[in-house]
Design a protein around this motif. Structure first.
Motif, short mmCIF file in Angstrom:
data_model
loop_
_atom_site.label_atom_id
_atom_site.label_comp_id
_atom_site.label_asym_id
_atom_site.label_seq_id
_atom_site.Cartn_x
_atom_site.Cartn_y
_atom_site.Cartn_z
N ARG A 101 18.06 -17.58 13.40
CA ARG A 101 17.28 -17.74 12.30
C ARG A 101 17.59 -17.22 11.02
NH1 ARG A 101 10.84 -16.27 13.66
NH2 ARG A 101 10.77 -17.50 15.30
N LEU A 102 17.26 -18.11 9.97
CA LEU A 102 17.75 -17.77 8.82
C LEU A 102 16.28 -17.73 8.03
CD1 LEU A 102 19.69 -16.20 6.52
CD2 LEU A 102 20.30 -18.69 6.12
N THR A 103 15.57 -16.65 7.64
CA THR A 103 14.41 -16.65 7.03
C THR A 103 14.51 -16.65 5.73
OG1 THR A 103 13.41 -16.12 9.26
CG2 THR A 103 11.88 -15.79 7.21
N LEU A 104 13.56 -17.15 4.88
CA LEU A 104 13.52 -16.79 3.43
C LEU A 104 12.19 -16.61 2.91
CD1 LEU A 104 15.00 -17.11 0.62
CD2 LEU A 104 14.20 -19.43 0.48
N ASN A 143 19.36 -22.72 -0.25
CA ASN A 143 19.73 -23.82 0.45
C ASN A 143 21.19 -24.18 -0.03
OD1 ASN A 143 18.60 -23.79 2.88
ND2 ASN A 143 16.98 -25.41 1.73
N GLY A 144 21.35 -24.28 -1.43
CA GLY A 144 22.47 -24.67 -2.21
C GLY A 144 23.50 -23.60 -2.04
N LEU A 145 23.03 -22.23 -1.89
CA LEU A 145 24.19 -21.09 -2.11
C LEU A 145 24.79 -21.19 -0.87
CD1 LEU A 145 22.31 -18.35 -3.63
CD2 LEU A 145 24.14 -19.77 -4.69
N ARG A 151 21.36 -23.81 6.43
CA ARG A 151 20.14 -24.09 5.95
C ARG A 151 19.06 -23.02 6.29
NH1 ARG A 151 16.03 -29.04 5.22
NH2 ARG A 151 14.78 -28.71 6.98
N VAL A 152 18.14 -22.61 5.31
CA VAL A 152 17.21 -21.70 5.70
C VAL A 152 16.36 -22.16 6.72
CG1 VAL A 152 15.01 -20.83 4.92
CG2 VAL A 152 17.06 -20.72 3.26
N GLY A 185 11.37 -31.21 5.09
CA GLY A 185 11.31 -31.75 6.26
C GLY A 185 11.15 -30.50 7.40
N TYR A 186 10.63 -29.26 6.79
CA TYR A 186 10.55 -28.00 7.82
C TYR A 186 9.25 -28.21 8.57
CZ TYR A 186 14.08 -25.42 5.35
OH TYR A 186 15.16 -25.08 4.82
N SER A 187 9.18 -27.81 9.86
CA SER A 187 8.14 -28.00 10.75
C SER A 187 6.97 -26.83 10.21
CB SER A 187 8.72 -27.52 12.21
OG SER A 187 7.34 -27.04 12.62
#
Ligand code: SAH
Ligand code: SF4
Length: 345
Positions: A101-104, A143-145, A151-152, A185-187
């Motif tokens: 996971r990558l959580t923001l 996300n751009g970094l 992607r987060v 498009g995140y669930s």
């Protein structure tokens, strides 16, 4: 006429804007795709829009993203992004990697007006609400970094501010984040809104039909203790809060999260654990115990590890799913309750 920021307009808003400018709704859908799916940062990048339409658009709108003031990396792998907004206000977003996971962690306000006594953000007071574009902007920047394929994966509204106190902007941001066709498009199941317990906001969010996860900052199982820690408990006490939680629509395997910051000698006794288990009886709940993250002058202390583990064990024995959530980024002031930035004069 002042220019509108395209970032923060929902796909439906962008369709309306295109019509306003004398074009078809389809043009609005193209803009949404460029902004949210293809990470365009300038109107000129939107190459499949007719040139004259792009020129008309440029007279009315711009793409406004926050700039990165600084990025600090923690020893535990998390990173705090401090972002500068148009009016120089600073907000933070924290990237937290964990297994796959990558959580923001996103902010919704500059500061916060709820004044929970254990929270450093609360000492800032409320400066202002963030606009929808300022809420999703940090996600686009984050996300751009990341490398092209990165992607987060999960989003939590647990940064600065009280999400449900900035309701319209929060909902617009969530629509952009979860729109499967024209948004990011995140669930919705990967999106969690944390609230201090604003009952009318919880009800409204339930009716909105967004199907996001709800997290309640509970922190105490009696009105006596909660009232001392959280002024909001005087407006909505535990009975009112739990009634709203029970009304919140849940999908079949979805649960409500309860956050419980552990404060030594305040809310960490065996009796507190039993009261918590009683309060949650019959609720599809998951408790996250957050060991208190200290800040200078807080007046609180984190309980000893053995106390935290014993508290957790009591809850589990009573049938309540409970995890201990060690905050990320404590060493860089990025942990729960440690977010603070100076307010511009
Ligand atoms: N305002 C919302 C969103 C912020 S979430 C809310 O309160 O739910 C931030 C979480 O960190 C909340 O659960 C908050 O209670 C918790 N928190 C605040 N200060 C903390 C601290 N010093 N240590 C650990 N957790 C803290
Ligand atoms: Fe605000 Fe949440 Fe901090 Fe309370 S815990 S002061 S509601 S940010």
């Amino acid at each position: 006429m002042s220019l509108v920021n395209l970032v923060g307009l929902t796909p439906a808003d962008l369709e309306d804007l295109a019509v306003d400018l004398g074009a078809s709704r389809y043009r609005g859908r193209q803009i949404a795709t460029w902004l949210y799916r293809k990470r365009a940062t300038s109107l000129d990048a939107m190459t499949d829009l007719p040139k004259d339409f792009r020129a008309t658009l440029a007279q009315r709108a711009f793409i406004g993203l926050p700039t990165v003031d600084r990025v600090t990396a923690s020893l535990d792998g998390s990173r705090k992004l401090v972002l500068r907004l148009e009016d120089e206000a600073l907000v933070s977003a924290v990237l937290m990697p964990d297994d796959d996971r990558l959580t923001l962690c996103l902010s919704t306000q500059v500061g916060c007006g709820y004044g929970c006594t254990f929270c450093l953000t609360g000492t800032m007071g409320l400066t202002r609400n963030l606009a929808a574009g300022e809420i999703v902007g940090p996600l686009l920047v984050a996300n751009g970094l990341l490398p092209e394929d990165g992607r987060v994966t999960h989003l939590v509204f647990m940064g600065m501010g009280e999400p449900l106190a900035n309701y319209a902007a929060l909902v617009a941001a969530i629509r952009i984040i979860t729109d499967a066709r024209l948004g990011l498009g995140y669930s919705p199941r990967r999106v969690t809104v944390s609230t201090v317990g604003l009952v009318t906001g919880i009800d409204r969010l339930g009716r909105e039909g967004l199907r996001v996860n709800l997290a309640i900052s509970l922190h105490a199982a009696t009105d006596e203790v909660r009232g001392r820690l959280m002024p909001v408990n005087r407006s909505w006490n535990l009975a009112a809060l739990m009634a709203a939680v029970r009304r919140y629509p849940l999908a079949p395997r979805q649960r409500v999260f309860f956050e419980y910051v552990m404060l030594a000698g305040v809310n960490d006794s065996d009796e507190d654990a039993r009261a918590l288990a009683r309060l949650l009886r019959g609720v599809r709940a998951k408790v996250n115990l957050i060991p208190f993250n200290d800040w200078e002058g807080s007046g609180f202390e984190r309980p000893a590890l053995a106390r935290i583990v014993a508290f957790q064990a009591l809850l589990i024995k009573a049938g309540v799913t409970t995890t201990v959530r060690w905050s990320k980024g404590e060493d860089i002031g990025a942990a729960c309750g440690q977010l603070w930035e100076p307010v511009p004069a």
